[in-house]
Structure formats: C-alpha cells, structure tokens
Design an enzyme around this catalytic site. Structure first.
Site, short mmCIF file in Angstrom:
data_model
loop_
_atom_site.label_atom_id
_atom_site.label_comp_id
_atom_site.label_asym_id
_atom_site.label_seq_id
_atom_site.Cartn_x
_atom_site.Cartn_y
_atom_site.Cartn_z
CB SER A 21 64.17 35.22 19.30
OG SER A 21 64.56 34.48 17.32
CG ASN A 22 64.36 29.42 17.01
OD1 ASN A 22 64.95 29.48 15.95
ND2 ASN A 22 62.90 30.07 16.29
#
Ligand code: C5P
Length: 216
Positions: A21-22
């Site tokens: 993810s980020n």
C-alpha cells in the site's frame, strides 16, 4: 450534476495478513468530495482504506484494491465529472496466498507482481458517449512538478491535472499547495488547508460543468 471522486490508497493483499500500500490518508479526496457536494453535485466517493469518517451528503463506496476501485468507478458511471485523487497502487501481487507465507529470501525474490489498471487513463479514454465531460487527474511529484504534471496530463488523456509537490509533509498532512493545469491556463493555489484547496477546485469544476451543461 453527478461527480465520481476516488480517494485514499489502495491495498493489495499478499496473503491473509500482509499487503502492499502507500501513505495516502484520503484527506484531499474526501475534502474534494465534500466540496463538490456543497456545490450541488450528487457525489459518489470511491475510497480505499482510510481512517476518515464518511463524508456527509456523499454516497460512499469503500473498496480495498485497485481492481475493486476500477469496478466501483465503472459501476458509478455515468457522470459529468470524474476526479481521480486516489493513490492507486501501480502493482499488485500476481496471486494472493490463502495461507500466511513464510517471507524468506526466496519467497520475497519470487513475489510476482502484475500491473494494476490505470483508472484515470481508462476513464479518460472512454468513448465520448460514456466519458465524463470533465476528467481531472492528480500528479503527486517530489521534483520538477509542473513539467512532469504537464506531461502526465497528456499521457493520461485527462482534461485537467492538479499538481502537488509531495516532497514535504503533504502526504498525510492537513495542508496542500497545488498547480491546476488546464489545456489553456495554469493557476497556482497557494498553500492552504486541504479543505480550502478542495473548495477552490470544486468552484472551478462547478463553473466548467455548469458552463458545459448550459451550452449543450
Ligand atoms: O501515474 P500516477 O500514479 O502518478 O498518476 C496519478 C494520477 O493517476 C492520479 O489522478 C491517480 O488517481 C491516477 N491513477 C489511477 N489509477 C492508477 C494510477 C494512477 O487512477 N492505477
């Protein structure tokens, strides 16, 4: 007038406990959805996992993955405007393990990734009858912001692009500064609360969409 907004990160599972993810918090996208609702738009907010509460007056669709976001956006069409604020993960694991993997060196080296769909590009290239009249992308860059954003506008096929310098504390922070790039102008939005940037952008979007509706 109907608007679809994407926001937040996407989460791409590796196994039952891990994911790629980020750091996107979703704040800017949620603020834009709220500001468009305040301008009188019917708004569908397709959001990746965030810690934020639902936006009042906005139809929320919560998804996890890029594929889920793509499907939710397509299901929400037709729309007059599409605003892609989400930080979509560009890659996802080719397969999701049903059991918790032992992530040793060989497992990590053989973690196959496949490319996610580019949601903005897909929507921008829909046939005219299905394409929202105004497609707005975001460009988060750490350097050479304006040049990279101009190139990105053309590459993605969107009408407008909002460029952000994310080299500081923008990702997850409460403030933002932006450069709005349209085919015939570039406007700076000075550093301000994300809600203020959202209000200015929503105002511009409403004027453009209302203008297009009146002239057709
Ligand atoms: O290429 P990059 O990720 O920097 O492009 C950013 C813009 O493209 C944002 O508007 C983002 O929401 C959109 N995007 C998308 N689907 C992807 C990747 C980016 O909609 N898979």
């Amino acid at each position: 007038m109907r608007a679809i907004v994407t926001a937040g990160p996407t989460l791409e599972p590796i196994d039952p406990v891990r994911f790629l993810s980020n750091r996107s918090s979703g704040q800017q996208g949620y603020a834009i959805a709220g500001a468009l609702a305040a301008e009188g738009f019917e708004v569908i907010l397709v959001s990746g996992p965030t810690a934020l509460p639902d936006v009042p007056g906005v139809h929320m669709v919560r998804i996890e993955t890029a594929l889920g976001m793509m499907a939710a956006v397509e299901a929400a069409l037709p729309a007059d405007v599409f605003v892609a604020v989400a930080a979509v993960a560009d890659w996802r694991p080719a397969k999701i393990s049903s059991i918790k993997l032992k992530l040793d060196k060989s497992a990590m080296e053989s973690l196959d990734l496949v490319e996610n769909p580019d949601i903005l590009k897909t929507i921008a290239h829909l046939p005219r009858s299905e394409r929202p009249g105004l497609v707005v992308g975001f460009a988060a860059e750490t350097h050479d912001v304006a040049r990279l954003a101009r190139e990105k506008r053309l590459r993605k096929g969107c009408d407008w692009i909002v460029a952000n310098d994310v080299s500081g504390d923008v990702m997850g922070g409460a403030e933002n500064a932006a450069l709005l790039i349209t085919p015939d102008a570039e406007d700076h939005f000075a550093r301000a609360a994300k809600s203020e940037i959202a209000a200015q952008l929503a105002d511009r979007i409403a004027a453009a969409v209302k203008g297009a509706c009146e002239s057709s």
